[in-house]
Design an enzyme around this catalytic site. Structure first.
Site, PDB file in Angstrom:
ATOM      1  N   HIS A 152       0.952  -1.055  -0.055  1.00 56.79           N
ATOM      2  CA  HIS A 152       0.151  -0.013  -0.068  1.00 56.79           C
ATOM      3  C   HIS A 152       0.926   1.193   0.102  1.00 56.79           C
ATOM      4  CE1 HIS A 152      -3.902  -1.446   1.540  1.00 56.79           C
ATOM      5  NE2 HIS A 152      -3.678  -2.444   0.626  1.00 56.79           N
ATOM      6  N   TYR A 212      -9.103   5.334   8.385  1.00 57.23           N
ATOM      7  CA  TYR A 212      -8.979   5.601   9.644  1.00 57.23           C
ATOM      8  C   TYR A 212     -10.215   6.646   9.737  1.00 57.23           C
ATOM      9  CZ  TYR A 212      -4.703   3.048  10.276  1.00 57.23           C
ATOM     10  OH  TYR A 212      -3.819   1.987  10.549  1.00 57.23           O
ATOM     11  N   PRO A 251      -3.364  -0.092  19.188  1.00 58.57           N
ATOM     12  CA  PRO A 251      -3.305  -0.437  17.739  1.00 58.57           C
ATOM     13  C   PRO A 251      -3.350   0.794  16.645  1.00 58.57           C
ATOM     14  CG  PRO A 251      -5.434  -1.058  18.693  1.00 58.57           C
ATOM     15  CD  PRO A 251      -4.609  -0.468  19.506  1.00 58.57           C
ATOM     16  N   LYS A 296       1.442  -0.431  15.158  1.00 63.83           N
ATOM     17  CA  LYS A 296       2.900  -0.360  15.464  1.00 63.83           C
ATOM     18  C   LYS A 296       3.311  -1.591  16.528  1.00 63.83           C
ATOM     19  CE  LYS A 296       3.917   3.047  13.237  1.00 63.83           C
ATOM     20  NZ  LYS A 296       4.045   2.414  12.025  1.00 63.83           N
ATOM     21  N   TYR A 318       4.117   6.544   9.898  1.00 61.73           N
ATOM     22  CA  TYR A 318       3.150   5.454   9.629  1.00 61.73           C
ATOM     23  C   TYR A 318       4.122   4.430   8.905  1.00 61.73           C
ATOM     24  CZ  TYR A 318      -0.881   2.796   8.784  1.00 61.73           C
ATOM     25  OH  TYR A 318      -1.961   1.703   8.613  1.00 61.73           O
TER      26      TYR A 318
HETATM   27  C1  PHB Z   1      -5.548  -4.696  11.300  1.00 61.40           C
HETATM   28  O1  PHB Z   1      -5.616  -4.982   9.852  1.00 61.40           O
HETATM   29  O2  PHB Z   1      -5.678  -5.559  11.969  1.00 61.40           O
HETATM   30  C2  PHB Z   1      -4.907  -3.321  11.507  1.00 61.40           C
HETATM   31  C3  PHB Z   1      -4.698  -2.302  10.655  1.00 61.40           C
HETATM   32  C4  PHB Z   1      -4.265  -1.020  11.100  1.00 61.40           C
HETATM   33  C5  PHB Z   1      -4.201  -0.806  12.354  1.00 61.40           C
HETATM   34  C6  PHB Z   1      -4.764  -1.556  13.350  1.00 61.40           C
HETATM   35  C7  PHB Z   1      -5.036  -3.034  12.973  1.00 61.40           C
HETATM   36  O3  PHB Z   1      -4.060   0.448  12.710  1.00 61.40           O
END
Ligand code: PHB
Ligand code: APR
Length: 395
Positions: free
Chosen positions: A72, A202, A294, A298, A385
């Protein structure tokens, strides 16, 4: 029994560390409390920074990841009805992240570790106790099938997660712990449905945070911010889908393909760091030493720099008799840990609903509006990120 490096915990940190050491001819024994099926079934985040993906390749286990993982270039933030893309690749000189589930990564690691002559794995190892590590005589005591066994080793790696035995064995006056527990959790849902968007979304909304993630082009992973008193049983699939649609801008919600859940669970959010990360011949690695919320994925990527530094330091010891890198491990690892703790805390704080006070949401929207209108603002998100670099002087 006897080995060079005794490893407590057969999660991603312990497994990958063992493989990195094995590539340099260093022998290890892994003590895992659970059985293989249990460890492999745990569902965790699925985003790998380049540093973690490179470690998998270095450990000789990157082939399936490179074939099936999705690269990505960007992420999407939504707030106030807006959809804003952060083009991470163009803001960071071409860096990307890889979507590859931790479940798959753990399977690949076990496939390699169980065939590796330098590594022994003991599953269902009970009452594991690291001892003697402050006196230069490290040993691992444990029970297997009711019998007590002792392993003599040169070094111990505590890769046994937040609830493990290694950090717990350290006298309280030898360490300092920093912790913040957030007033909400994440309710996750996995489904065999195509992701709503080709990149991760997000979402900041008045009703709380939401995340649209994925495992593949046909499997999605979604999350909702929920109160700490919420119970999974109270969240039917229908209620989950209705709620996540309400937290997304309408034009995205309309595209959401829903279906039955394969898994649903609630996880609390915390920031936690132990200092130092070394106690004599015991080194803490990954979740055993630090936890991040989460937001930004990270967790595993932070374990990656620990594994990189510790494997580099142990290889320098076994190949060249050097102890300088072992001496620098804790300080070097902690610097990157705190950087990620800060980013995960900050990203959590601008995206979640903390209370009912409407001024909080307005201030978040002002900050997001500012960040999206500024190349510097977008770059700071992108750089963090995709992952901050490992210390290039650690060699
Ligand atoms: C996930 O795909 O489980 C996932 C992706 C991004 C995050 C947290 C969890 O920030
Ligand atoms: N004895 C032996 N094994 C133990 C003990 C113990 N006392 N306590 C825990 N373990 C095992 C667990 O069963 C688990 O398999 O240690 C392993 C720790 O694995 P994780 O918790 O997954 O921690 P780590 O390997 O550091 O992984 C890093 O990245 O995405 C994040 O938090 C997520 O798991 C993730 C982490």
């Amino acid at each position: 029994m006897q080995t060079q490096v005794g490893i407590i915990g057969g999660g991603p940190s312990g497994l990958c560390l063992a493989r990195l050491l094995s590539q340099a001819g260093i022998k290890s024994i892994i003590l895992e409390r659970q059985n293989r099926e249990y460890v492999e079934a745990r569902i965790r985040a699925g985003i790998l920074e380049q540093g973690m993906a490179d470690l998998m390749r270095k450990a000789g286990v990157g082939a399936r990841m490179d074939k099936e993982g999705l690269l990505h270039d960007g992420i999407v933030l939504t707030f106030d009805g807006r959809e804003e893309r952060i083009d991470m690749a163009s803001l960071t000189g071409g860096k990307q992240v890889m979507v590859y589930g931790q479940t798959e990564l753990t399977k690949d690691l076990y496939d390699a570790v169980l065939k590796d002559d330098n590594i022994t794995v003991i599953f269902e190892a009970r009452d594991v106790h690291p001892v003697g590590y402050m006196d230069g005589k490290p040993k691992l005591e444990f029970h297997k099938d009711g019998k007590q066994t002792i392993i003599d080793c040169d070094y111990i790696a505590g890769c046994d997660g937040y609830h493990g035995a290694s950090r717990a064995s350290v006298p309280r006056d030898k360490l300092k712990e920093y912790e913040r527990i957030y007033p909400f959790g994440w309710l996750g849902l996995l489904s065999e449905t195509p992701p709503v968007h080709e990149e991760l979304i997000y979402a900041n909304s008045k009703r709380g945070f939401a995340l649209c993630s994925m495992r593949s082009h046909t499997r999605s992973r979604y999350y909702l911010q929920v109160g700490l008193d919420e119970k999974v049983e109270d969240w039917s699939d229908e209620r989950f889908w209705d709620e996540i649609r309400r937290r997304l801008p309408e034009h995205i919600a309309e595209k959401m393909v829903t279906g039955p859940s394969i898994e649903k669970s609630i996880a609390p959010l915390r920031s936690f760091v132990t200092e130092p990360m070394r106690f004599g011949n015991l080194f803490l690695v990954g979740d055993a030493a630090h936890i991040v919320p989460p937001t930004g994925a990270k967790g595993l990527n932070l374990a990656a720099s620990d594994m990189y530094y510790l494997s580099t330091a142990l290889i320098a010891y076994y190949k060249e008799g050097r102890t300088d890198l072992l001496d620098r491990y804790s300080e070097t690892a902690l610097r990157r840990v705190w950087a990620a703790v800060r980013f995960s805390w900050w990203f959590t704080s601008i995206m979640h609903k903390f209370n009912e006070d409407p001024i909080e949401h307005k201030i978040q929207l002002a900050e997001l509006d500012y960040l999206m209108g500024s190349t510097a603002g977008k770059t700071t998100i992108a750089e963090n990120y995709v992952g901050l670099p490992f210390d290039p002087t650690f060699e």
